[in-house]
Design a protein around this motif. Structure first.
Motif, PDB file in Angstrom:
ATOM      1  N   GLY A   1       0.730  -1.137   0.052  1.00 28.49           N
ATOM      2  CA  GLY A   1       0.070  -0.111   0.136  1.00 28.49           C
ATOM      3  C   GLY A   1       0.911   1.151  -0.068  1.00 28.49           C
ATOM      4  N   ARG A   2       2.199   1.054  -0.189  1.00 32.31           N
ATOM      5  CA  ARG A   2       2.980   2.506  -0.304  1.00 32.31           C
ATOM      6  C   ARG A   2       2.889   2.973  -1.624  1.00 32.31           C
ATOM      7  NH1 ARG A   2       7.967  -0.901   2.255  1.00 32.31           N
ATOM      8  NH2 ARG A   2       7.358  -2.267   0.167  1.00 32.31           N
ATOM      9  N   PRO A   3       2.640   4.590  -1.720  1.00 33.58           N
ATOM     10  CA  PRO A   3       2.903   4.876  -3.074  1.00 33.58           C
ATOM     11  C   PRO A   3       4.218   4.804  -3.811  1.00 33.58           C
ATOM     12  CG  PRO A   3       1.814   6.271  -1.438  1.00 33.58           C
ATOM     13  CD  PRO A   3       2.385   5.167  -0.784  1.00 33.58           C
ATOM     14  N   THR A   4       4.138   4.498  -5.117  1.00 30.83           N
ATOM     15  CA  THR A   4       5.476   4.383  -5.689  1.00 30.83           C
ATOM     16  C   THR A   4       5.767   5.537  -6.491  1.00 30.83           C
ATOM     17  OG1 THR A   4       4.535   3.509  -7.867  1.00 30.83           O
ATOM     18  CG2 THR A   4       4.863   1.744  -5.865  1.00 30.83           C
ATOM     19  N   ASP A   5       7.031   5.507  -7.186  1.00 30.39           N
ATOM     20  CA  ASP A   5       7.461   6.600  -8.071  1.00 30.39           C
ATOM     21  C   ASP A   5       6.806   6.503  -9.659  1.00 30.39           C
ATOM     22  OD1 ASP A   5       9.219   7.612  -5.993  1.00 30.39           O
ATOM     23  OD2 ASP A   5      10.764   6.474  -6.656  1.00 30.39           O
ATOM     24  N   GLU A   6       6.127   5.492  -9.765  1.00 29.49           N
ATOM     25  CA  GLU A   6       5.316   5.664 -11.095  1.00 29.49           C
ATOM     26  C   GLU A   6       4.035   6.269 -11.125  1.00 29.49           C
ATOM     27  OE1 GLU A   6       4.413   1.244 -12.104  1.00 29.49           O
ATOM     28  OE2 GLU A   6       5.098   0.818 -10.124  1.00 29.49           O
ATOM     29  N   SER A   7       3.442   6.778  -9.951  1.00 26.69           N
ATOM     30  CA  SER A   7       2.524   7.784  -9.904  1.00 26.69           C
ATOM     31  C   SER A   7       2.553   9.016 -10.638  1.00 26.69           C
ATOM     32  CB  SER A   7       1.969   7.904  -8.583  1.00 26.69           C
ATOM     33  OG  SER A   7       1.700   6.621  -7.905  1.00 26.69           O
ATOM     34  N   TRP A   8       3.537   9.820 -10.344  1.00 30.27           N
ATOM     35  CA  TRP A   8       3.583  11.135 -10.897  1.00 30.27           C
ATOM     36  C   TRP A   8       5.202  10.910 -11.719  1.00 30.27           C
ATOM     37  CZ3 TRP A   8       7.699  14.611 -10.158  1.00 30.27           C
ATOM     38  CH2 TRP A   8       7.208  16.042 -10.800  1.00 30.27           C
ATOM     39  N   ARG A   9       5.077  11.576 -12.889  1.00 28.51           N
ATOM     40  CA  ARG A   9       6.538  11.712 -13.550  1.00 28.51           C
ATOM     41  C   ARG A   9       6.843  12.922 -14.069  1.00 28.51           C
ATOM     42  NH1 ARG A   9       8.198   6.451 -13.682  1.00 28.51           N
ATOM     43  NH2 ARG A   9       6.166   4.929 -14.389  1.00 28.51           N
ATOM     44  N   GLY A  10       8.378  13.472 -13.491  1.00 23.64           N
ATOM     45  CA  GLY A  10       8.820  14.537 -13.804  1.00 23.64           C
ATOM     46  C   GLY A  10      10.435  14.310 -14.303  1.00 23.64           C
ATOM     47  N   TYR A  11      10.983  14.914 -14.941  1.00 21.07           N
ATOM     48  CA  TYR A  11      12.220  15.002 -15.338  1.00 21.07           C
ATOM     49  C   TYR A  11      12.878  16.523 -15.072  1.00 21.07           C
ATOM     50  CZ  TYR A  11      11.936  10.154 -16.660  1.00 21.07           C
ATOM     51  OH  TYR A  11      11.687   8.732 -16.554  1.00 21.07           O
ATOM     52  N   GLU A  12      14.439  16.450 -15.003  1.00 20.18           N
ATOM     53  CA  GLU A  12      15.032  17.731 -15.143  1.00 20.18           C
ATOM     54  C   GLU A  12      16.613  17.142 -15.484  1.00 20.18           C
ATOM     55  OE1 GLU A  12      15.483  19.827 -11.565  1.00 20.18           O
ATOM     56  OE2 GLU A  12      16.500  18.219 -10.459  1.00 20.18           O
ATOM     57  N   ILE A  13      17.273  18.171 -16.009  1.00 17.43           N
ATOM     58  CA  ILE A  13      18.561  17.873 -16.252  1.00 17.43           C
ATOM     59  C   ILE A  13      19.459  18.240 -15.176  1.00 17.43           C
ATOM     60  CG2 ILE A  13      20.524  18.355 -17.817  1.00 17.43           C
ATOM     61  CD1 ILE A  13      18.573  18.903 -20.284  1.00 17.43           C
ATOM     62  N   ARG A  14      20.276  17.452 -14.791  1.00 21.26           N
ATOM     63  CA  ARG A  14      21.247  17.867 -13.485  1.00 21.26           C
ATOM     64  C   ARG A  14      22.507  17.008 -13.674  1.00 21.26           C
ATOM     65  NH1 ARG A  14      18.925  17.185  -7.698  1.00 21.26           N
ATOM     66  NH2 ARG A  14      20.837  18.263  -7.124  1.00 21.26           N
ATOM     67  N   ARG A  15      23.479  17.704 -13.573  1.00 20.45           N
ATOM     68  CA  ARG A  15      24.849  16.921 -13.860  1.00 20.45           C
ATOM     69  C   ARG A  15      24.979  16.442 -15.110  1.00 20.45           C
ATOM     70  NH1 ARG A  15      23.481  15.312  -8.841  1.00 20.45           N
ATOM     71  NH2 ARG A  15      23.609  13.242  -9.234  1.00 20.45           N
ATOM     72  N   ARG A  16      24.487  17.145 -16.171  1.00 22.55           N
ATOM     73  CA  ARG A  16      24.486  16.832 -17.615  1.00 22.55           C
ATOM     74  C   ARG A  16      23.811  15.326 -17.922  1.00 22.55           C
ATOM     75  NH1 ARG A  16      27.578  20.328 -20.271  1.00 22.55           N
ATOM     76  NH2 ARG A  16      29.279  21.422 -19.161  1.00 22.55           N
ATOM     77  N   ARG A  17      22.899  15.112 -17.225  1.00 22.16           N
ATOM     78  CA  ARG A  17      21.773  14.005 -17.596  1.00 22.16           C
ATOM     79  C   ARG A  17      20.591  14.178 -17.233  1.00 22.16           C
ATOM     80  NH1 ARG A  17      24.100   8.739 -14.734  1.00 22.16           N
ATOM     81  NH2 ARG A  17      22.388   7.988 -16.345  1.00 22.16           N
ATOM     82  N   LEU A  18      19.648  13.595 -17.939  1.00 24.87           N
ATOM     83  CA  LEU A  18      18.279  13.703 -17.738  1.00 24.87           C
ATOM     84  C   LEU A  18      18.011  12.949 -16.858  1.00 24.87           C
ATOM     85  CD1 LEU A  18      15.467  14.826 -18.897  1.00 24.87           C
ATOM     86  CD2 LEU A  18      15.412  12.873 -20.210  1.00 24.87           C
ATOM     87  N   ARG A  19      17.316  13.371 -15.597  1.00 24.03           N
ATOM     88  CA  ARG A  19      17.115  12.619 -14.536  1.00 24.03           C
ATOM     89  C   ARG A  19      15.775  12.680 -13.891  1.00 24.03           C
ATOM     90  NH1 ARG A  19      22.424  11.357 -12.115  1.00 24.03           N
ATOM     91  NH2 ARG A  19      24.107  12.423 -13.302  1.00 24.03           N
ATOM     92  N   PRO A  20      15.022  11.402 -13.796  1.00 22.20           N
ATOM     93  CA  PRO A  20      13.914  11.463 -13.004  1.00 22.20           C
ATOM     94  C   PRO A  20      13.560  12.200 -11.801  1.00 22.20           C
ATOM     95  CG  PRO A  20      14.727   9.424 -12.627  1.00 22.20           C
ATOM     96  CD  PRO A  20      15.912  10.317 -13.281  1.00 22.20           C
ATOM     97  N   LEU A  21      12.535  12.777 -11.243  1.00 22.10           N
ATOM     98  CA  LEU A  21      12.285  13.396  -9.881  1.00 22.10           C
ATOM     99  C   LEU A  21      11.168  12.283  -9.529  1.00 22.10           C
ATOM    100  CD1 LEU A  21      11.792  16.834 -11.361  1.00 22.10           C
ATOM    101  CD2 LEU A  21      13.590  16.026 -10.271  1.00 22.10           C
ATOM    102  N   LYS A  22      10.884  12.470  -7.986  1.00 25.06           N
ATOM    103  CA  LYS A  22       9.924  11.813  -7.268  1.00 25.06           C
ATOM    104  C   LYS A  22       9.244  12.690  -6.190  1.00 25.06           C
ATOM    105  CE  LYS A  22      13.158  10.104  -3.477  1.00 25.06           C
ATOM    106  NZ  LYS A  22      13.676   8.940  -2.980  1.00 25.06           N
ATOM    107  N   LEU A  23       8.178  12.091  -5.919  1.00 26.83           N
ATOM    108  CA  LEU A  23       7.294  12.875  -4.795  1.00 26.83           C
ATOM    109  C   LEU A  23       8.103  13.084  -3.305  1.00 26.83           C
ATOM    110  CD1 LEU A  23       3.892  11.392  -6.096  1.00 26.83           C
ATOM    111  CD2 LEU A  23       4.717  13.894  -6.412  1.00 26.83           C
ATOM    112  N   GLY A  24       8.852  12.118  -3.172  1.00 22.50           N
ATOM    113  CA  GLY A  24       9.518  12.133  -1.893  1.00 22.50           C
ATOM    114  C   GLY A  24       8.366  11.672  -0.918  1.00 22.50           C
ATOM    115  N   GLY A  25       7.446  10.800  -1.199  1.00 25.34           N
ATOM    116  CA  GLY A  25       6.696  10.538   0.010  1.00 25.34           C
ATOM    117  C   GLY A  25       5.421  11.235   0.173  1.00 25.34           C
ATOM    118  N   ARG A  26       5.231  12.557  -0.537  1.00 28.42           N
ATOM    119  CA  ARG A  26       4.289  13.420  -0.338  1.00 28.42           C
ATOM    120  C   ARG A  26       3.431  13.172  -1.385  1.00 28.42           C
ATOM    121  NH1 ARG A  26       6.315  19.066   0.193  1.00 28.42           N
ATOM    122  NH2 ARG A  26       4.350  19.582   0.887  1.00 28.42           N
ATOM    123  N   LEU A  27       1.946  13.393  -1.412  1.00 33.00           N
ATOM    124  CA  LEU A  27       1.076  13.263  -2.206  1.00 33.00           C
ATOM    125  C   LEU A  27       0.369  14.767  -2.321  1.00 33.00           C
ATOM    126  CD1 LEU A  27      -0.703   9.741  -1.690  1.00 33.00           C
ATOM    127  CD2 LEU A  27       1.262  10.361  -3.671  1.00 33.00           C
TER     128      LEU A  27
END
Length: 357
Positions: free
Chosen positions: A129-155
């Motif tokens: 029953g724990r929320p996963t990182d699949e629910s919301w999707r966002g990306y940003e470029i950091r350290r010259r790579r396209l990297r995914p973001l996560k909700l950090g446990g907050r909905l």
């Protein structure tokens, strides 16, 4: 929209050798269809299974419409066959390894009635029953790579923009899915096709949303791809498709940021004799003529560019966080995470580690 006039819905489930998963999860899908206040049909596309999937469907789930492929054609083609067979404009695409709550359909379909909404993603939780990182999707470029973001446990407490909805759990309009050509064949046989679809929709001005008010359980205990494809090939295809996605969609300014990272990473992987990574890069480079053609095609039909889209997604979530808490408590930042998704895998695995990261 009042529930009494919600439109009819077609639920499309691709299946390959997933007899056990169908037996475990289809009862929940049937319960959700019965709970929905509008008409529902359930379509299972059997993609050339060699187990007893078809016999089990016929015996245990006679109300389910069955579409059959004589041979295995892959996830995208199975979905396309189900979409083509669907009688209704509103679709819900589900992997065979997800188990929806009974009331999950209506919140998704309400959003689809808004003219500029392309797709809607539910809250995805694991077996505990724990929320996963699949629910919301966002990306940003950091350290010259396209990297995914996560909700950090907050909905968020309401629907917010998301970069895309997972191909294994999304509501979408049939006409718009088909207008975009569905999942693009350049990503065959698997991975990154649903991210690409979401970006192509956004670039047309069609939003994707994450609705935290409805839920599905995604059990990652099994994986069709891992059971049928060698690990090295899985990794190589994932890496190839991540390169293709970036080259097709990133703006020239964003590409200028990531290309130096390619050079550094390729040299590092060469020194480590990582031929899986290098094979993925080589395979992507061979598709450059197709990439250039796709970039030109998208540029001619786009009303939003990549940076505007990712900014909209980030700002929408940040605004929802800020407005749902006391003014004195600042919203926490989005956090970078390793990309733990497998796009379009079935019957299981949309939350497994993406080998393209």
């Amino acid at each position: 929209m009042p529930d009494a006039i919600l439109p009819a819905v077609s639920l499309v489930i691709p299946n390959f050798n997933g007899a056990r998963l169908l037996g475990a999860n289809l009862p929940a899908v049937l319960a959700a269809a019965a709970h929905y206040p509008g008409d529902c049909e359930i379509i299972v596309v059997d993609d050339g299974s060699t187990d007893d999937s078809v016999a089990r469907l016929t015996r245990e789930f006679p109300s389910v419409r069955l579409v059959q492929h004589a041979v295995n054609r892959g996830f995208a083609e199975a979905v396309h066959s189900g979409v083509e067979a669907a009688a209704n404009e509103c679709l819900v695409l589900l992997n065979s390894d997800v188990r929806p709550d009974a009331d999950f359909i209506a919140p998704l379909i309400r959003h689809l009635q808004v003219p500029d909404v392309f797709a809607v993603a539910p809250l995805i939780v694991d077996g505990q029953g724990r929320p996963t990182d699949e629910s919301w999707r966002g990306y940003e470029i950091r350290r010259r790579r396209l990297r995914p973001l996560k909700l950090g446990g907050r909905l968020p407490d309401r629907a917010v923009p998301t970069l895309f909805a997972s191909g294994g759990s999304m509501a979408v309009r049939k006409s718009r899915f088909q207008a975009l050509g569905g999942f693009h064949p350049i990503y065959q046989p698997f991975y990154w096709e649903d991210i690409d679809l979401g970006l192509r929709a956004w670039r047309r001005g069609w939003r994707s949303l994450f609705e935290p008010g409805c839920r599905i359980v995604h059990d990652h205990s099994d994986s069709s791809i891992k059971r049928h494809v060698r690990a090295a090939r899985i990794q190589r295809i994932g890496r190839r498709n991540k390169f293709l996605f970036e080259w097709i969609h990133l703006s020239p300014e964003a590409l200028q940021q990531v290309i130096p990272g390619y050079a550094v990473q390729a040299l590092t992987r060469l020194l480590r004799l990582d031929f899986v990574y290098l094979g993925g890069l080589y395979a992507a480079l061979r598709r450059l003529p197709e990439v250039r053609a796709l970039r030109r095609e998208l540029a001619a039909t786009s009303c939003l560019d990549y940076q505007a889209i990712v900014d909209t997604v980030r700002e929408g979530l940040a605004r929802a966080w800020t407005e749902s808490q006391p003014a004195a408590t600042p919203a926490g930042p989005l956090r970078e995470t390793p990309d733990r998704r497998v796009s379009g895998e079935y019957p299981a695995g949309a939350g497994d580690r993406n080998p393209g990261s």
